[in-house]
Design a protein around this motif. Sequence first.
Motif, PDB file in Angstrom:
ATOM      1  N   SER A 194       0.852  -1.185   0.000  1.00  0.00           N
ATOM      2  CA  SER A 194       0.000   0.000   0.000  1.00  0.00           C
ATOM      3  C   SER A 194       0.891   1.238   0.000  1.00  0.00           C
ATOM      4  O   SER A 194       2.030   1.204   0.479  1.00  0.00           O
ATOM      5  CB  SER A 194      -0.922   0.009   1.219  1.00  0.00           C
ATOM      6  N   ASN A 196       1.220   5.356   0.984  1.00  0.00           N
ATOM      7  CA  ASN A 196       0.696   6.449   1.789  1.00  0.00           C
ATOM      8  C   ASN A 196       0.957   7.782   1.110  1.00  0.00           C
ATOM      9  O   ASN A 196       1.947   7.956   0.401  1.00  0.00           O
ATOM     10  CB  ASN A 196       1.307   6.464   3.180  1.00  0.00           C
ATOM     11  N   GLU A 207      -4.341   5.671   2.649  1.00  0.00           N
ATOM     12  CA  GLU A 207      -3.837   4.880   1.533  1.00  0.00           C
ATOM     13  C   GLU A 207      -4.276   5.509   0.218  1.00  0.00           C
ATOM     14  O   GLU A 207      -5.450   5.811   0.025  1.00  0.00           O
ATOM     15  CB  GLU A 207      -4.355   3.445   1.634  1.00  0.00           C
ATOM     16  N   ASN A 210      -2.508   0.705  -4.055  1.00  0.00           N
ATOM     17  CA  ASN A 210      -1.780  -0.496  -3.673  1.00  0.00           C
ATOM     18  C   ASN A 210      -1.203  -1.139  -4.931  1.00  0.00           C
ATOM     19  O   ASN A 210      -1.908  -1.336  -5.919  1.00  0.00           O
ATOM     20  CB  ASN A 210      -2.701  -1.480  -2.948  1.00  0.00           C
TER      21      ASN A 210
END
Length: 264
Positions: A194, A196, A207, A210
Amino acid sequence: MNDYLQYKKSLAKFNPDNYGLASIDLNPTELCNRLCHFCPRSSFYPNLNLNMSLESADLLHRRLVEFDYQGAITIAGKGEPLLNKKIFGIITILNFWNPILITNGDSILKDNTIAKRLFDSGLHQIIISEYDSMKKTEIWDELFEGRNYIVKDLTKGAEPYFNNRGGSFDTINNSLEQTCYFPFYKVTINYDLSLNFCINDWKYKEEIGNLNKDSLKDIWMGNRMMAYRKKLIEKKRCDINACKKCDAGGTLIGQESFEWFQKL
Protein backbone atom coordinates in the motif's frame (compact mmCIF):
# COMPACT_ATOMS: atom_id res chain seq x y z
CA MET A 1 24.91 15.40 10.80
CA ASN A 2 26.18 17.30 7.76
CA ASP A 3 26.76 13.97 6.03
CA TYR A 4 23.16 13.05 6.78
CA LEU A 5 21.90 16.34 5.35
CA GLN A 6 23.87 15.68 2.18
CA TYR A 7 22.28 12.24 2.00
CA LYS A 8 18.81 13.81 2.31
CA LYS A 9 19.51 16.27 -0.49
CA SER A 10 20.84 13.50 -2.72
CA LEU A 11 17.36 11.96 -2.79
CA ALA A 12 15.84 14.70 -4.93
CA LYS A 13 17.39 14.02 -8.33
CA PHE A 14 14.61 15.22 -10.58
CA ASN A 15 13.73 13.02 -13.56
CA PRO A 16 10.80 14.00 -15.80
CA ASP A 17 10.58 10.41 -17.07
CA ASN A 18 9.55 9.45 -13.53
CA TYR A 19 7.05 12.33 -13.28
CA GLY A 20 9.04 13.98 -10.52
CA LEU A 21 9.20 10.90 -8.29
CA ALA A 22 12.77 10.88 -6.97
CA SER A 23 12.58 9.06 -3.65
CA ILE A 24 10.78 6.04 -2.23
CA ASP A 25 10.62 5.32 1.50
CA LEU A 26 10.12 1.61 1.99
CA ASN A 27 8.44 0.52 5.22
CA PRO A 28 9.25 -3.23 5.44
CA THR A 29 7.84 -3.81 8.92
CA GLU A 30 5.38 -2.36 11.43
CA LEU A 31 7.49 -3.67 14.30
CA CYS A 32 9.98 -1.68 16.37
CA ASN A 33 12.06 -2.51 19.43
CA ARG A 34 12.19 1.03 20.82
CA LEU A 35 9.74 3.60 22.17
CA CYS A 36 11.30 6.98 21.46
CA HIS A 37 9.53 9.93 23.09
CA PHE A 38 9.43 11.85 19.78
CA CYS A 39 7.86 8.91 17.92
CA PRO A 40 4.10 8.21 17.74
CA ARG A 41 4.85 4.70 19.04
CA SER A 42 5.33 6.29 22.44
CA SER A 43 1.63 7.19 22.50
CA PHE A 44 -0.96 5.84 20.06
CA TYR A 45 0.81 4.02 17.23
CA PRO A 46 0.53 0.21 17.55
CA ASN A 47 3.53 -2.11 17.44
CA LEU A 48 2.53 -4.88 15.03
CA ASN A 49 4.55 -7.80 13.71
CA LEU A 50 3.58 -7.19 10.08
CA ASN A 51 6.35 -7.65 7.53
CA MET A 52 7.02 -7.44 3.83
CA SER A 53 7.33 -10.84 2.16
CA LEU A 54 9.75 -11.78 -0.60
CA GLU A 55 6.76 -12.21 -2.89
CA SER A 56 5.75 -8.60 -2.27
CA ALA A 57 9.33 -7.47 -2.80
CA ASP A 58 9.34 -9.30 -6.14
CA LEU A 59 6.14 -7.55 -7.21
CA LEU A 60 7.57 -4.21 -6.08
CA HIS A 61 10.61 -4.89 -8.24
CA ARG A 62 8.39 -5.55 -11.24
CA ARG A 63 6.38 -2.38 -10.63
CA LEU A 64 9.58 -0.31 -10.42
CA VAL A 65 10.91 -1.79 -13.65
CA GLU A 66 7.55 -1.15 -15.31
CA PHE A 67 7.80 2.48 -14.19
CA ASP A 68 11.48 2.63 -15.26
CA TYR A 69 12.17 4.06 -11.82
CA GLN A 70 15.51 5.88 -11.65
CA GLY A 71 15.38 7.32 -8.13
CA ALA A 72 16.43 6.38 -4.62
CA ILE A 73 15.06 3.75 -2.25
CA THR A 74 15.46 4.24 1.48
CA ILE A 75 14.51 1.28 3.66
CA ALA A 76 13.27 2.78 6.92
CA GLY A 77 9.61 3.64 7.29
CA LYS A 78 7.78 3.45 10.60
CA GLY A 79 9.49 0.39 12.07
CA GLU A 80 12.96 -1.03 12.62
CA PRO A 81 13.76 -2.69 9.26
CA LEU A 82 16.18 -5.25 10.68
CA LEU A 83 13.29 -6.85 12.58
CA ASN A 84 11.97 -8.13 9.26
CA LYS A 85 13.64 -11.54 8.96
CA LYS A 86 13.44 -11.32 5.17
CA ILE A 87 15.36 -8.05 4.99
CA PHE A 88 18.44 -9.55 3.31
CA GLY A 89 16.29 -11.06 0.56
CA ILE A 90 14.39 -7.81 0.11
CA ILE A 91 17.65 -5.90 -0.33
CA THR A 92 18.86 -8.48 -2.85
CA ILE A 93 15.67 -8.13 -4.87
CA LEU A 94 15.94 -4.33 -4.88
CA ASN A 95 19.72 -4.00 -5.18
CA PHE A 96 19.48 -2.53 -8.71
CA TRP A 97 18.40 0.75 -7.06
CA ASN A 98 21.32 0.85 -4.59
CA PRO A 99 19.09 0.79 -1.50
CA ILE A 100 19.95 2.72 1.64
CA LEU A 101 18.94 1.39 5.05
CA ILE A 102 18.26 3.41 8.21
CA THR A 103 18.45 1.45 11.47
CA ASN A 104 18.88 1.96 15.20
CA GLY A 105 21.61 -0.68 14.98
CA ASP A 106 20.48 -2.72 17.97
CA SER A 107 20.22 -5.95 15.98
CA ILE A 108 23.71 -5.43 14.57
CA LEU A 109 25.17 -5.12 18.06
CA LYS A 110 23.59 -8.46 18.97
CA ASP A 111 24.92 -10.19 15.85
CA ASN A 112 27.93 -8.59 14.20
CA THR A 113 27.58 -10.80 11.12
CA ILE A 114 24.54 -8.76 10.09
CA ALA A 115 26.67 -5.85 8.85
CA LYS A 116 28.50 -8.01 6.31
CA ARG A 117 25.33 -9.81 5.25
CA LEU A 118 23.59 -6.51 4.53
CA PHE A 119 26.29 -5.31 2.17
CA ASP A 120 26.74 -8.75 0.63
CA SER A 121 23.01 -8.58 -0.20
CA GLY A 122 23.57 -5.42 -2.22
CA LEU A 123 23.03 -2.63 0.30
CA HIS A 124 24.54 0.62 -0.94
CA GLN A 125 24.65 2.56 2.31
CA ILE A 126 23.65 2.19 5.96
CA ILE A 127 22.65 5.02 8.27
CA ILE A 128 22.83 4.36 12.00
CA SER A 129 20.40 6.41 14.08
CA GLU A 130 22.44 6.71 17.25
CA TYR A 131 20.19 7.43 20.23
CA ASP A 132 22.43 6.32 23.09
CA SER A 133 25.97 7.65 22.94
CA MET A 134 28.28 8.92 20.24
CA LYS A 135 31.01 6.95 21.99
CA LYS A 136 29.54 3.99 20.13
CA THR A 137 30.87 5.55 16.94
CA GLU A 138 34.06 3.57 17.55
CA ILE A 139 32.00 0.38 17.38
CA TRP A 140 30.33 1.45 14.15
CA ASP A 141 33.70 2.45 12.66
CA GLU A 142 35.02 -1.02 13.33
CA LEU A 143 31.92 -2.86 12.11
CA PHE A 144 31.61 -0.82 8.90
CA GLU A 145 35.26 -0.27 8.08
CA GLY A 146 35.57 0.30 4.35
CA ARG A 147 31.77 0.47 3.96
CA ASN A 148 29.47 3.32 3.01
CA TYR A 149 27.86 4.43 6.27
CA ILE A 150 26.72 7.45 8.27
CA VAL A 151 26.16 7.76 12.01
CA LYS A 152 23.26 10.13 12.64
CA ASP A 153 23.58 11.81 16.05
CA LEU A 154 20.24 11.67 17.88
CA THR A 155 21.71 11.48 21.38
CA LYS A 156 20.31 14.89 22.29
CA GLY A 157 16.78 13.89 21.30
CA ALA A 158 14.92 14.59 18.11
CA GLU A 159 16.84 15.72 15.08
CA PRO A 160 16.88 19.46 14.29
CA TYR A 161 14.42 19.00 11.43
CA PHE A 162 12.05 16.87 13.50
CA ASN A 163 8.36 17.44 12.82
CA ASN A 164 5.16 16.38 14.57
CA ARG A 165 4.49 13.45 12.21
CA GLY A 166 1.46 14.83 10.42
CA GLY A 167 -0.11 16.20 13.59
CA SER A 168 0.52 13.12 15.75
CA PHE A 169 1.75 15.55 18.39
CA ASP A 170 0.03 18.85 19.15
CA THR A 171 2.60 21.49 18.27
CA ILE A 172 0.47 23.97 16.31
CA ASN A 173 -3.10 25.21 16.68
CA ASN A 174 -3.74 26.32 13.11
CA SER A 175 -2.79 24.94 9.73
CA LEU A 176 0.35 26.37 8.19
CA GLU A 177 -0.42 28.49 5.14
CA GLN A 178 2.46 27.19 3.08
CA THR A 179 3.21 24.55 0.53
CA CYS A 180 5.11 21.28 1.05
CA TYR A 181 7.20 19.40 -1.50
CA PHE A 182 6.94 15.89 -0.05
CA PRO A 183 4.15 14.51 -2.29
CA PHE A 184 5.77 16.06 -5.34
CA TYR A 185 8.97 14.01 -5.13
CA LYS A 186 8.48 11.22 -2.57
CA VAL A 187 6.12 8.38 -1.71
CA THR A 188 5.95 5.74 1.02
CA ILE A 189 5.47 2.07 0.15
CA ASN A 190 4.44 -0.18 3.03
CA TYR A 191 5.07 -3.84 3.80
CA ASP A 192 1.79 -4.82 2.07
CA LEU A 193 2.52 -2.64 -1.02
CA SER A 194 0.00 0.00 0.00
CA LEU A 195 1.12 3.57 -0.62
CA ASN A 196 0.70 6.45 1.79
CA PHE A 197 0.14 10.04 0.79
CA CYS A 198 3.10 11.19 2.90
CA ILE A 199 5.87 9.65 5.01
CA ASN A 200 4.78 11.90 7.89
CA ASP A 201 1.20 10.61 7.95
CA TRP A 202 1.30 8.39 11.04
CA LYS A 203 -2.13 9.45 12.32
CA TYR A 204 -4.48 8.98 9.37
CA LYS A 205 -2.45 6.41 7.40
CA GLU A 206 -4.33 7.44 4.29
CA GLU A 207 -3.84 4.88 1.53
CA ILE A 208 -3.65 6.29 -1.99
CA GLY A 209 -3.32 2.96 -3.77
CA ASN A 210 -1.78 -0.50 -3.67
CA LEU A 211 0.76 -2.00 -6.04
CA ASN A 212 -1.01 -5.34 -5.78
CA LYS A 213 -3.74 -3.78 -7.90
CA ASP A 214 -2.36 -0.72 -9.66
CA SER A 215 0.81 0.45 -11.38
CA LEU A 216 3.09 2.94 -9.68
CA LYS A 217 2.39 5.48 -12.42
CA ASP A 218 -1.38 5.17 -12.02
CA ILE A 219 -1.09 5.79 -8.28
CA TRP A 220 1.56 8.53 -8.43
CA MET A 221 -0.26 10.44 -11.16
CA GLY A 222 -3.74 9.49 -9.98
CA ASN A 223 -6.58 11.91 -9.32
CA ARG A 224 -6.18 11.87 -5.54
CA MET A 225 -2.50 12.69 -5.58
CA MET A 226 -3.04 15.40 -8.16
CA ALA A 227 -5.85 16.90 -6.07
CA TYR A 228 -3.60 16.97 -2.99
CA ARG A 229 -0.80 18.58 -4.95
CA LYS A 230 -3.17 21.27 -6.20
CA LYS A 231 -4.16 22.05 -2.59
CA LEU A 232 -0.50 22.29 -1.57
CA ILE A 233 0.37 24.51 -4.52
CA GLU A 234 -2.41 26.78 -3.27
CA LYS A 235 -0.94 26.55 0.26
CA LYS A 236 -4.17 25.02 1.57
CA ARG A 237 -2.86 22.48 4.06
CA CYS A 238 -6.07 22.99 5.99
CA ASP A 239 -7.97 21.01 3.35
CA ILE A 240 -5.92 17.81 3.76
CA ASN A 241 -6.24 15.65 6.87
CA ALA A 242 -2.61 14.58 6.91
CA CYS A 243 -1.43 18.17 6.43
CA LYS A 244 -3.79 20.34 8.46
CA LYS A 245 -1.90 19.99 11.76
CA CYS A 246 1.50 19.09 10.31
CA ASP A 247 4.33 21.45 11.24
CA ALA A 248 6.90 20.18 8.71
CA GLY A 249 8.49 22.90 6.62
CA GLY A 250 8.57 20.51 3.69
CA THR A 251 10.56 22.66 1.26
CA LEU A 252 14.15 21.63 1.95
CA ILE A 253 14.12 19.03 -0.83
CA GLY A 254 12.11 18.54 -4.01
CA GLN A 255 11.80 22.01 -5.51
CA GLU A 256 12.39 20.85 -9.10
CA SER A 257 9.62 18.27 -8.84
CA PHE A 258 7.31 20.86 -7.30
CA GLU A 259 7.96 23.33 -10.10
CA TRP A 260 7.43 20.61 -12.72
CA PHE A 261 3.97 19.83 -11.34
CA GLN A 262 3.13 23.52 -11.18
CA LYS A 263 3.45 23.67 -14.96
CA LEU A 264 1.05 20.79 -15.65
